[in-house]
Design a protein around this motif. Structure first.
Motif, PDB file in Angstrom:
ATOM      1  N   LYS A 149       0.842  -1.200   0.000  1.00 21.98           N
ATOM      2  CA  LYS A 149       0.000   0.000   0.000  1.00 21.98           C
ATOM      3  C   LYS A 149       0.870   1.240   0.000  1.00 21.98           C
ATOM      4  CE  LYS A 149      -4.189  -1.385   2.362  1.00 21.98           C
ATOM      5  NZ  LYS A 149      -4.771  -1.529   3.680  1.00 21.98           N
ATOM      6  N   GLU A 189     -13.440  -2.954   4.768  1.00 23.00           N
ATOM      7  CA  GLU A 189     -13.904  -3.516   6.044  1.00 23.00           C
ATOM      8  C   GLU A 189     -15.424  -3.694   6.009  1.00 23.00           C
ATOM      9  OE1 GLU A 189     -12.220  -1.631   9.511  1.00 23.00           O
ATOM     10  OE2 GLU A 189     -10.182  -1.777   8.717  1.00 23.00           O
ATOM     11  N   ARG A 228      -8.965   1.034   5.376  1.00 23.48           N
ATOM     12  CA  ARG A 228      -9.836   1.084   4.202  1.00 23.48           C
ATOM     13  C   ARG A 228     -11.261   0.746   4.636  1.00 23.48           C
ATOM     14  NH1 ARG A 228      -6.411   1.134  -0.438  1.00 23.48           N
ATOM     15  NH2 ARG A 228      -4.633   2.288   0.374  1.00 23.48           N
ATOM     16  N   GLU A 265      -0.026  -3.725  10.164  1.00 27.41           N
ATOM     17  CA  GLU A 265       0.367  -2.956   8.971  1.00 27.41           C
ATOM     18  C   GLU A 265       0.919  -1.602   9.402  1.00 27.41           C
ATOM     19  OE1 GLU A 265      -2.392  -2.846   5.653  1.00 27.41           O
ATOM     20  OE2 GLU A 265      -3.558  -4.438   6.591  1.00 27.41           O
TER      21      GLU A 265
HETATM   22  O1  PRE Z   1      -7.540  -5.234   2.582  1.00 30.40           O
HETATM   23  C1  PRE Z   1      -6.759  -4.408   3.063  1.00 30.40           C
HETATM   24  O2  PRE Z   1      -6.501  -3.342   2.477  1.00 30.40           O
HETATM   25  C2  PRE Z   1      -6.078  -4.680   4.338  1.00 30.40           C
HETATM   26  O3  PRE Z   1      -5.206  -3.942   4.704  1.00 30.40           O
HETATM   27  C3  PRE Z   1      -6.538  -5.802   5.185  1.00 30.40           C
HETATM   28  C4  PRE Z   1      -7.578  -5.380   6.203  1.00 30.40           C
HETATM   29  C5  PRE Z   1      -8.072  -6.688   6.903  1.00 30.40           C
HETATM   30  O4  PRE Z   1      -7.556  -7.020   7.948  1.00 30.40           O
HETATM   31  O5  PRE Z   1      -8.928  -7.344   6.285  1.00 30.40           O
HETATM   32  C6  PRE Z   1      -6.982  -4.459   7.197  1.00 30.40           C
HETATM   33  C7  PRE Z   1      -7.137  -3.088   7.119  1.00 30.40           C
HETATM   34  C8  PRE Z   1      -7.990  -2.436   6.141  1.00 30.40           C
HETATM   35  O6  PRE Z   1      -8.733  -1.399   6.708  1.00 30.40           O
HETATM   36  C9  PRE Z   1      -8.875  -3.369   5.441  1.00 30.40           C
HETATM   37  C10 PRE Z   1      -8.714  -4.720   5.520  1.00 30.40           C
END
Ligand code: PRE
Length: 352
Positions: free
Chosen positions: A37, A47, A43, A82
């Motif tokens: 990223k 979610e 995101r 992350e």
């Molecule tokens: O899909 C992503 O972009 C991720 O970083 C993974 C994840 C998840 O744990 O599913 C984590 C953080 C984001 O807000 C969305 C989803």
């Protein structure tokens, strides 16, 4: 222990091993996504899609709300691997706003208590916090004016919304109501619990506090005092709960917005928040709103506030269904831009 019980527990152990392996595998995948990223780690649209898909797939016996709760925490932990997030909220600890942060982001964030709504916006604008959670309306008490005024001024975007049921408790050092002569609470909470107080604590004087949590803090040092606050505040300040759900309206809820620096991509079930103004003329508001009808855009909220720039001029705060990238919403917003004397789109985000 019976043979059967041992057998069932062995099965649970085997499942826990499998869950442990899978949760760590999920965390590794999130880390890999994080490395790829270039911008925001959080995101909301993704979610929201995960929750919608899991709720669709859920066959029970766990309820959908339990599944959402569980996965909020799993995602919260994966997200923190992350990048750790800091989220500003209306403190101190123990307020409903803190509960709102946990409901939206889970426990794996650094929650930063702020003493005013202005301070929350400032923290996020300066980059000291990644996101802010601000109250915007209460089902009993109506709009939170300060949040709406600040939305007009801030460069921040609305990235999300959530609704929190507000259940008020009476709490004190003990549960002997006869010994309670003072009640501390925030003015909004007093307003929400008027009937209960008039019936059950007629003689106790009511003292306004800066927040419910502050009320609980004061009650913790005075055995003749009680506080009205959320259950969390009783835990934090070591108080006994004397009565629960004392709000006049059992459906009492507060809606919060998440503000941040990013534009959120469409999730498929979105809302867009905006403010607009027009000339003070007969039929002007009707004309202003016409594009929503023309392009089949549903409004879920319409609220007016004084513009603060000109006497008796108003700004209309509106929430609509859909994302600003959706064709019909984009066309309606363009038509609005052509008509309005002022238009500010605060952001599009997944509907709660
Ligand atoms: O899909 C992503 O972009 C991720 O970083 C993974 C994840 C998840 O744990 O599913 C984590 C953080 C984001 O807000 C969305 C989803």
């Amino acid at each position: 222990m019976t043979e059967q019980l041992i057998q069932l527990r062995n099965e649970i152990d085997a499942i826990d091993d499998e869950l442990l392996r899978l949760i760590n595998k999920r965390a590794q995948l999130a880390q890999q996504i994080g490395h790829r990223k270039s911008s925001a780690v959080y995101r909301p649209e993704r979610e929201s899609q995960i929750f919608a898909r899991l709720q669709q797939a859920n066959t029970g016996p766990l309820k959908n709300e339990h599944i959402t709760h569980l996965f909020t925490e799993i995602i919260s932990l994966c997200r923190a691997l992350e990048e750790p997030l800091a989220v500003a909220y209306l403190g101190p600890q123990g307020t409903f706003s803190q509960e709102a942060v946990i409901k939206q982001f889970g426990h794996a964030v650094t929650a930063i208590p702020c003493s005013t709504i202005d301070a929350i916006f400032r923290k996020v604008e300066s980059g000291a916090a990644s996101y802010g959670v601000v109250p915007v309306e209460n089902s009993t008490e109506g709009a939170v004016g300060r949040t709406m005024d600040l939305l007009l001024q801030t460069p921040l975007k609305v990235c999300g919304e959530l609704q929190l049921p507000i259940h008020q408790c009476l709490m004190a050092q003990h549960t002997n109501l006869a010994a309670i002569h003072k009640i501390y609470s925030h003015s909004q909470s007093f307003a929400q619990c008027q009937m209960w107080l008039n019936e059950n604590l007629t003689t106790a004087i009511r003292i306004n506090a800066a927040s419910n949590a502050d009320a609980a803090r004061q009650a913790a040092s005075d055995s003749n005092a009680a506080a009205i606050a959320g259950r969390k505040a009783a835990e934090i300040f070591g108080l006994e709960i004397c009565a629960t759900n004392i709000e006049d309206n059992p459906n009492n809820a507060t809606r919060f917005l998440v503000v941040g620096q990013q534009d959120v991509a469409p999730s498929g079930r979105d809302k867009t928040s905006l403010a607009m103004a027009t000339h003070n003329q007969p039929g002007a508001v009707h004309k202003l709103l016409a594009p929503f009808a023309q392009y089949q855009v549903s409004m879920t909220r319409l609220e007016s506030r004084p513009s603060r720039a000109t006497l008796w001029e108003y700004v209309f705060f509106t929430d609509i269904e859909g994302h600003q990238e959706d064709k019909n919403v984009a066309k309606a917003l363009q038509a609005l831009r052509d008509n309005a004397t002022f238009l500010k789109v605060f952001g599009s985000y997944p509907a709660a």
